[in-house]
Design a protein around this motif. Structure first.
Motif, PDB file in Angstrom:
ATOM      1  N   VAL A  34      -1.612  -0.862  -5.124  1.00  0.00           N
ATOM      2  CA  VAL A  34      -1.417   0.432  -4.618  1.00  0.00           C
ATOM      3  C   VAL A  34       0.096   0.744  -4.442  1.00  0.00           C
ATOM      4  O   VAL A  34       0.649   1.868  -4.550  1.00  0.00           O
ATOM      5  N   ALA A  35       0.883  -0.200  -3.974  1.00  0.00           N
ATOM      6  CA  ALA A  35       2.055   0.012  -3.606  1.00  0.00           C
ATOM      7  C   ALA A  35       3.011   0.185  -4.971  1.00  0.00           C
ATOM      8  O   ALA A  35       3.744   1.036  -5.169  1.00  0.00           O
ATOM      9  N   ILE A  49      -2.447   0.958   3.126  1.00  0.00           N
ATOM     10  CA  ILE A  49      -2.758   0.012   2.216  1.00  0.00           C
ATOM     11  C   ILE A  49      -1.367  -0.492   1.362  1.00  0.00           C
ATOM     12  O   ILE A  49      -1.120  -1.509   1.465  1.00  0.00           O
ATOM     13  N   SER A  50      -0.635   0.714   1.398  1.00  0.00           N
ATOM     14  CA  SER A  50       0.611   0.692   0.694  1.00  0.00           C
ATOM     15  C   SER A  50       1.659  -0.170   1.756  1.00  0.00           C
ATOM     16  O   SER A  50       2.415  -1.297   1.491  1.00  0.00           O
ATOM     17  N   TYR A  62      -4.443   5.128   2.178  1.00  0.00           N
ATOM     18  CA  TYR A  62      -3.049   5.047   1.100  1.00  0.00           C
ATOM     19  C   TYR A  62      -1.950   4.447   1.943  1.00  0.00           C
ATOM     20  O   TYR A  62      -1.446   3.533   1.453  1.00  0.00           O
ATOM     21  N   MET A  72       0.882  -2.467   3.725  1.00  0.00           N
ATOM     22  CA  MET A  72       0.679  -3.795   3.599  1.00  0.00           C
ATOM     23  C   MET A  72       1.219  -4.718   2.596  1.00  0.00           C
ATOM     24  O   MET A  72       1.439  -5.830   2.669  1.00  0.00           O
ATOM     25  N   ALA A  73       1.502  -4.068   1.364  1.00  0.00           N
ATOM     26  CA  ALA A  73       2.300  -4.666   0.334  1.00  0.00           C
ATOM     27  C   ALA A  73       3.838  -4.609   0.673  1.00  0.00           C
ATOM     28  O   ALA A  73       4.596  -5.090  -0.274  1.00  0.00           O
ATOM     29  N   PHE A  94      -4.697  -5.842  -4.191  1.00  0.00           N
ATOM     30  CA  PHE A  94      -5.305  -4.494  -4.380  1.00  0.00           C
ATOM     31  C   PHE A  94      -4.046  -3.425  -3.429  1.00  0.00           C
ATOM     32  O   PHE A  94      -3.536  -2.479  -4.069  1.00  0.00           O
ATOM     33  N   SER A  95      -3.581  -4.173  -2.340  1.00  0.00           N
ATOM     34  CA  SER A  95      -2.484  -3.336  -1.741  1.00  0.00           C
ATOM     35  C   SER A  95      -1.209  -3.341  -2.624  1.00  0.00           C
ATOM     36  O   SER A  95      -0.417  -2.438  -2.728  1.00  0.00           O
ATOM     37  N   ASN A  96      -0.958  -4.475  -3.336  1.00  0.00           N
ATOM     38  CA  ASN A  96       0.180  -4.577  -4.077  1.00  0.00           C
ATOM     39  C   ASN A  96       0.115  -3.333  -5.072  1.00  0.00           C
ATOM     40  O   ASN A  96       0.964  -2.889  -5.783  1.00  0.00           O
ATOM     41  N   LEU A 152      -4.867  -8.360  -0.863  1.00  0.00           N
ATOM     42  CA  LEU A 152      -3.225  -8.156  -1.115  1.00  0.00           C
ATOM     43  C   LEU A 152      -3.041  -7.863  -2.614  1.00  0.00           C
ATOM     44  O   LEU A 152      -2.219  -6.927  -2.728  1.00  0.00           O
ATOM     45  N   ASP A 180       2.262   3.718  -6.083  1.00  0.00           N
ATOM     46  CA  ASP A 180       3.032   4.215  -5.466  1.00  0.00           C
ATOM     47  C   ASP A 180       4.400   4.535  -5.978  1.00  0.00           C
ATOM     48  O   ASP A 180       4.966   5.761  -6.233  1.00  0.00           O
TER      49      ASP A 180
END
Lengths: 102, 465, 631
Positions: free
Chosen positions: C574-575, B266-267, B263, B269-270, C570-572, C568, C578
């Motif tokens: 997740v972010a 991945i976070s 997690y 990364m964004a 997916f990571s966005n 990307l 969050d």
């Protein structure tokens, strides 16, 4: 020797009078005096128990002196607050002092 | 400057402890014990074992370079260093205390100066979709950590009462057995309470926000050392006192740790802000520590402790570098940078080293630690081991994206005037780089010491099973 | 002849050690050294090359051996750094030291005047050290360590000119793509460790051969290890990074992306061959991937216009061919191919580098007739091209035939036929740059082109020499010719010291594989030189095919889409999760709830002094009463 119960009754009566004064009076100075009454009730208790249970050690008496000392300091401080209050609001009526919240 | 001297002395003392620790004997050394409050059984009992020795060294190193990095702070300098040193005192205290009361006392001492440090010397930032003021970061961090402390404090008192031997001494308390139900409940308290400080998912959000708001040296100490306090608490207090609790909750910790790793990666990364990337990478890397603990194997826990050390140095280096860049560019948005390696050669080189450590390149300390964690995890559960390895690969993705975007490529005209790190900053960061390489190439001295501390701990865990 | 005083096998660690030392020296003192430390690196690898002969000689007179030292201990395990000296590793030592030496000398000329000249040689030295460590490693841990180190050297060298956005992106792509494979490798190694508690290769292989590991796990592990090899050796579908890697300086492409590092995958599979032998399914996977890769590589090499990319796709196709040979059980054939390929492919790149250095262009359409200007380059390039096409008696001929024999014996006719198609295509695609660049009309803008300095041409000539003769090693008479002991007969015998296996030489196969190659070269000559068949008309005729090829089967676009749309996104997500859910709801939500509760509860506070006093009094009374009742 006067029985311990007498002292206890005296002290309880004094304490209740003090409590009544604290709750019922509106004048800050009178409330302070009532608190003094309550403290003295406690002092009586202390001395009475001490002289009955351990007469040779004067523990209660010493404690009572502490209480008196602290009470004197406390009254000094409280009266100072009351004076400041009076200067600010020209009143020592505790009803009107209700900003002591939030 | 006084703090520089203090920093140097701390480092030297830490080195002294580290070098003179006799791993062949193991156990607690350099101990010192005075009764403090006899009535409550609180005593001043300090000493280090194989687990805390590297942590003490870590604190020394990070502190040392942190002081030099904050050389150019000129707003209420004295107060800043007073708070910084208080914080470090607390950290050292936690690592060396063998008395629960003092451990907790120092723990709080370490956590609270953070509020002022971030609130006063921090920086607010606005992002396209949201804003984070420094007050928000500081408040959130403090509240979180205090919430953790509450859990810890409750559990500590429960242990004290349950043990009934009128002592806060960890060594004494360890000798007793605790009822199963009691262990289940209060290990969880410790795990979450300390885990918050270690960035345990889902209680991790204070960490990136706090880092973004904090000044450089505070970020360094915070991510580098403070997050280790949490992990240290779990292993020293949680696993040390409650072997059965540790076993019961190990699967949960393993799952949460793995979530942390993946997690966080991945976070990261964004993210578009340099500090957020590093902040989330910290979350991800602390996951390896938790995974290592959860293996309950000597190898895995060894790896976790080494990872604590390695990540401490690495992340301190990262934040130092981000600080250096930010001081000059006054922005941290990845999108704005391009090709600044041309102007900031040393910084770029150091950043590459830190990045490579982060993605687990052999020859740097991160690899050794992660390898051991993986070895341990594979023995416990292959599936989570695989996820962990994949997490390490994800790290490569975001680190390299960042490197490529910020440092490489054609130099954009906006950054023509950028200057490289000063000599002092280079020195401060060079120390960290040297440590990373040393541990990566020659981890023997570390492993011997850590091993001597972990073996008895795990031994006790397994005898109960 | 006893070799007591001469350095022997136990000195082999010095070969990578010297280069590592050179790296350290250049990094710390480089700026103060003559030539910015380039001579240090070259001396180190040169000494390594000399040492290689001592090690080889020692090996020929004794048996394979391993040496190790403890890296560190952790609980009951002891992690070691060790080296294994056996024919396989010594062969690789020879290849790596010789090619690296030649290329580093060449770089002196090619990189002259670059602002980061010293840094270039530092990384070259580090690469040499890690690559040599890789081939010497006697356990999977050290192998993985050096495996990653060569990867990072490749990253640093591809991104050497990092001011170019494309170079920075290519470096990143190369590292990330190979890293995907490495994940597999690491998982494989860790599973082996879980099973056997050791990283030591010989122990693992013995256990595998004994059947200590279940077949399923063994197959899984073998495939995972092969995954690592796929990344490094640019096998389909992880081949996409290699053409982009041509952004690096050309000597780097020659050394890392042609001769050595990309061959490490082949080496890895060869080294772990005992595992693959007992996992036949994994071997099939190797063969299939190899076949696909070689076909993809050779078809794409036909349509590229960038000189270096043509050679890069050729490398992909050849690596696929080696994998195919390995998958067919042709262990020795693959290694022979690896060796000869290292020489002629490095040479092709150096030739290309020489052309680029002199003309400053990379697109073959802008070149032509250069042989008059640069005869040495032209001759060596053509030698390499012929070796690659596989005409006798050059080295490529022997290695290709051995591989074909292995493939014919092990695979179905279809696979064999496709392998022959690949042979045809490779001769055709190498004919194209050879004819287009060096023959035909000289373009006026290239009139200033000139032959490269000797520091570049001499290494090229040395490699050309090796490309010509290295194939003869297969013959059994080579050993006795040099007065070597009886064990050393030919290549196969050398690699299989334990079970001597001479090389077979099938005349029929040799004849028609040669015919195929000649036909392809002839076709290339007609198309690209004579222009009898115009390339443009072919392009038009097969416009659809051409478009697919030029777009590299759309694989890059496909991956890019996956990265953009899936990873990307997916990571966005997740972010965002969050920030919105964990933070705003979970964290701030709690805070808001607390604040809200306080807001509501505060109306219970009157602020009147006597209210509080009453509460205190009543409360105390209550407590006293309760205390009484309880006791």
């Amino acid at each position: 020797m006067i029985p311990l119960e007498y002292f206890l009754i005296l002290s309880a009566a004094l304490f209740c009078i003090g409590l009544y004064g604290v709750l019922a009076r509106r004048n800050a100075v009178l409330i302070l005096m009532s608190i003094e009454l309550m403290l003295n009730a406690v002092n009586i208790n202390l001395v009475a128990f001490s002289s009955r249970l351990a007469p040779s050690e004067f523990l209660g008496q010493i404690f009572a002196i502490f209480v008196i000392t602290v009470a004197a300091a406390e009254v000094g401080l409280a009266l100072a607050i009351v004076i400041r209050l009076y200067r600010n609001r020209t009143s020592v009526n505790v009803d009107e002092i209700d900003i002591m919240k939030w | 400057m006084v703090s520089a001297t203090a920093g140097s002395i701390c480092l030297l003392l830490s080195l002294y402890v580290f070098i003179n620790y006799r791993y062949t004997i193991g156990g607690y050394q350099f101990t010192d014990q005075y009764p403090w409050l006899k009535g409550l059984g609180v005593s001043w009992h300090v000493g280090v074992d194989g687990i805390s020795t590297p942590m003490v060294l870590l604190t020394g190193i990070v502190m040392f370079s942190g002081v030099f990095i904050s050389w150019n702070i000129n707003k209420r300098t004295k107060d800043f260093f007073i708070l910084l040193l208080t914080l470090v005192t607390g950290v050292y205290g936690v690592f060396v205390s063998l008395d629960l009361f003092f451990l907790f006392f120092f723990y709080e001492l370490a956590v609270l100066p953070m509020y002022l440090l971030i609130g006063v010397w921090g920086a607010s930032s606005t992002f396209p979709t949201f804003a984070r003021t420094k007050e928000y970061g500081a408040l959130k961090l403090t509240l979180y950590l205090v919430a953790g402390s509450v859990l810890v404090w409750v559990a500590l008192l429960a242990v004290y009462v349950q043990a009934g031997i009128n002592s806060f001494d960890i060594l004494e308390l360890q000798k007793l057995g605790y009822p199963q139900g009691f262990q289940y409940l209060f290990y969880l308290f410790f795990m979450i309470g300390f885990g918050i400080l270690a960035g345990l998912w889902p209680f991790h959000t204070w960490s990136p926000d706090g880092h973004v708001a904090a000044p450089t040296a505070v970020s360094m100490l915070h991510a580098g050392v403070l997050m280790k306090l949490g992990a240290y608490g779990i292993i020293r207090v949680g696993m040390g006192l409650f072997p059965e609790g540790a076993q019961t909750w190990a699967p949960a910790l393993l799952i949460l740790g793995t979530i942390n790793v993946v997690y966080g990666a991945i976070s990261a990364m964004a993210q578009r802000d340099l500090k957020y990337v590093i902040g989330y990478s910290s979350v991800s890397h602390m996951g390896y520590v938790l995974m290592g603990f959860a293996t309950l194997k000597v190898v895995g826990v060894n790896g976790a402790v080494l990872q604590m050390f390695s990540h401490g140095i690495m992340t301190a280096l990262f934040f130092a570098l981000v600080g250096v860049v930010y001081d000059r560019a006054h922005v941290r948005d990845i999108g704005i940078f391009e090709g600044i390696a041309k102007r900031m050669g040393t910084t770029a080189a150091f950043f590459t080293v830190a990045g490579l450590t982060s993605l687990g390149l052999p020859g740097l300390s991160g690899f050794v630690a992660e390898l051991l964690v993986f070895v341990g995890t594979f023995q416990t559960n292959v599936f989570f081991g695989i996820l962990g390895v994949i997490g390490a690969a994800l790290t490569a993705v975001y680190i390299l994206r960042l490197l490529s975007k910020v440092f490489f490529g054609p130099l954009s005209p906006r950054w023509e005037k950028l200057t490289d790190a000063t000599k002092l900053e280079t020195f401060a960061m060079g120390v960290l780089v040297a440590v990373l390489i040393f541990v990566g190439v020659y981890p023997m001295p570390f492993m011997r010491i850590i091993d001597s501390g972990v073996v008895p701990l795990i031994g006790r865990l397994l005898t109960v099973a | 002849m006893p070799s007591i005083n001469l350095p022997g096998m136990e000195w082999a660690w010095l070969i990578p050690g010297l280069s590592l030392l050179a790296f350290a020296i250049i990094v710390f003192l480089g700026k103060r050294l003559p030539g910015k430390g380039s001579y240090v690196a070259i001396t180190a690898i040169g000494l390594g090359f000399i040492l290689f002969w001592f090690v080889l000689k020692d090996l020929l007179y004794s048996r394979p051996a391993t040496f190790n030292v403890t890296w560190f201990d952790v609980s009951k395990y002891s992690l070691k750094w060790g080296m294994i000296i056996d024919p396989l590793s010594v062969l690789m030592l020879g290849v790596v030291t010789s090619v690296a030496f030649a290329i580093q000398v060449y770089s002196l000329g090619y990189m002259k005047g670059d602002p980061r000249f010293g840094w270039y040689f530092a990384v070259q030295a580090l690469f040499a050290a890690s690559m040599l460590g890789l081939v010497l490693a006697d356990n999977f841990l050290l192998l993985y360590i050096t495996w990653e180190l060569v990867g990072i050297c490749s990253y640093l060298l591809i991104g050497f000119w990092y001011e170019r956005r494309s170079a920075a992106e290519a470096a990143k792509k190369a590292f990330v793509t190979t890293r995907l494979g490495d994940v597999g490798l690491l998982i494989g190694i860790l599973i082996l460790f879980k099973q056997l508690g050791t990283f030591d290769m010989s122990t693992i292989f013995q256990a595998a051969q004994r059947g200590d590991i279940s077949a399923g796990i063994l197959t899984l592990v073998a495939i995972l290890i092969f995954l690592g090899a796929m990344g490094k050796s640019a096998q389909f579908p992880l081949h996409v990074w290699l053409p982009d890697a041509m952004e690096g300086p050309t000597p780097v492409s020659a050394l890392i992306h042609a001769a050595t590092m990309v061959a490490a995958g082949v080496y890895l599979v060869a080294r772990s061959f005992p595992l693959f032998e007992v996992a036949p399914y994994a071997l099939d996977v190797v063969a299939i991937i190899g076949l696909l890769t070689t076909l993809i590589g050779s078809t794409l090499a036909l349509v590229m216009t960038d000189l270096k990319r043509i050679i890069a796709y050729s490398t992909i196709s050849k690596l696929g061919f080696m994998m195919l040979a390995l998958g067919s059980g042709g262990y020795a054939a693959a290694m022979l191919y690896l060796m000869t390929h290292a020489f002629f492919k490095a040479l092709l790149f150096l030739g290309a580098g020489s052309v680029i250095h002199s003309t400053g262009k990379q697109d073959i359409r802008e070149m032509g007739g250069l042989w008059r200007k640069m005869p040495v380059t032209a001759v060596t390039f053509i030698v390499a091209a012929i070796a690659l096409a596989g005409l006798p008696p050059l080295s490529g001929f022997f290695s290709k035939d051995e591989a074909l024999i292995a493939i014919r014996d092990a695979q179905s006719p279809v696979v064999y036929l496709l392998a022959l198609v690949a042979v045809f295509l490779s001769a055709l695609y190498v004919a194209r740059p050879a004819f287009v660049v060096f023959f035909g009309r000289l373009k006026p803008e290239n009139a200033h082109a000139h032959e490269s300095p000797p520091v570049m041409t001499v290494p090229m000539m040395a490699l050309a020499f090796m490309s010509i003769i290295s194939g003869f090693f297969v013959f059994n008479w080579v050993g006795p010719l040099f007065g070597l002991p009886a064990q050393f007969k030919g290549f196969g015998a050398f690699l299989f010291l334990e079970h001597p296996e001479a090389f077979h030489f099938d005349v029929m196969l040799a004849v028609y594989s040669t015919l195929i190659a000649i036909a392809a070269l002839g076709l290339g000559w007609t198309i690209y030189h004579k222009g009898l068949i115009s390339p443009a008309s072919i392009m038009e005729r097969f416009a659809g095919v051409h478009r697919v090829l030029v777009n590299k089967f759309y694989m890059d676009d496909f991956y890019q889409a996956i990265i953009n749309r899936v990873v990307l996104a997916f990571s966005n997500l997740v972010a965002l999760f969050d920030r919105r859910v964990v933070n705003d709801t979970g964290v701030n939500g709690t805070a808001n709830l607390t604040a809200f509760a306080g807001y509501r509860l505060r109306y219970h506070e009157t602020g009147k002094f006597y209210d509080y006093a009453l509460a205190i009094a009543l409360g105390t009374t209550l407590i006293v009463i309760v205390a009484f009742l309880v006791t």
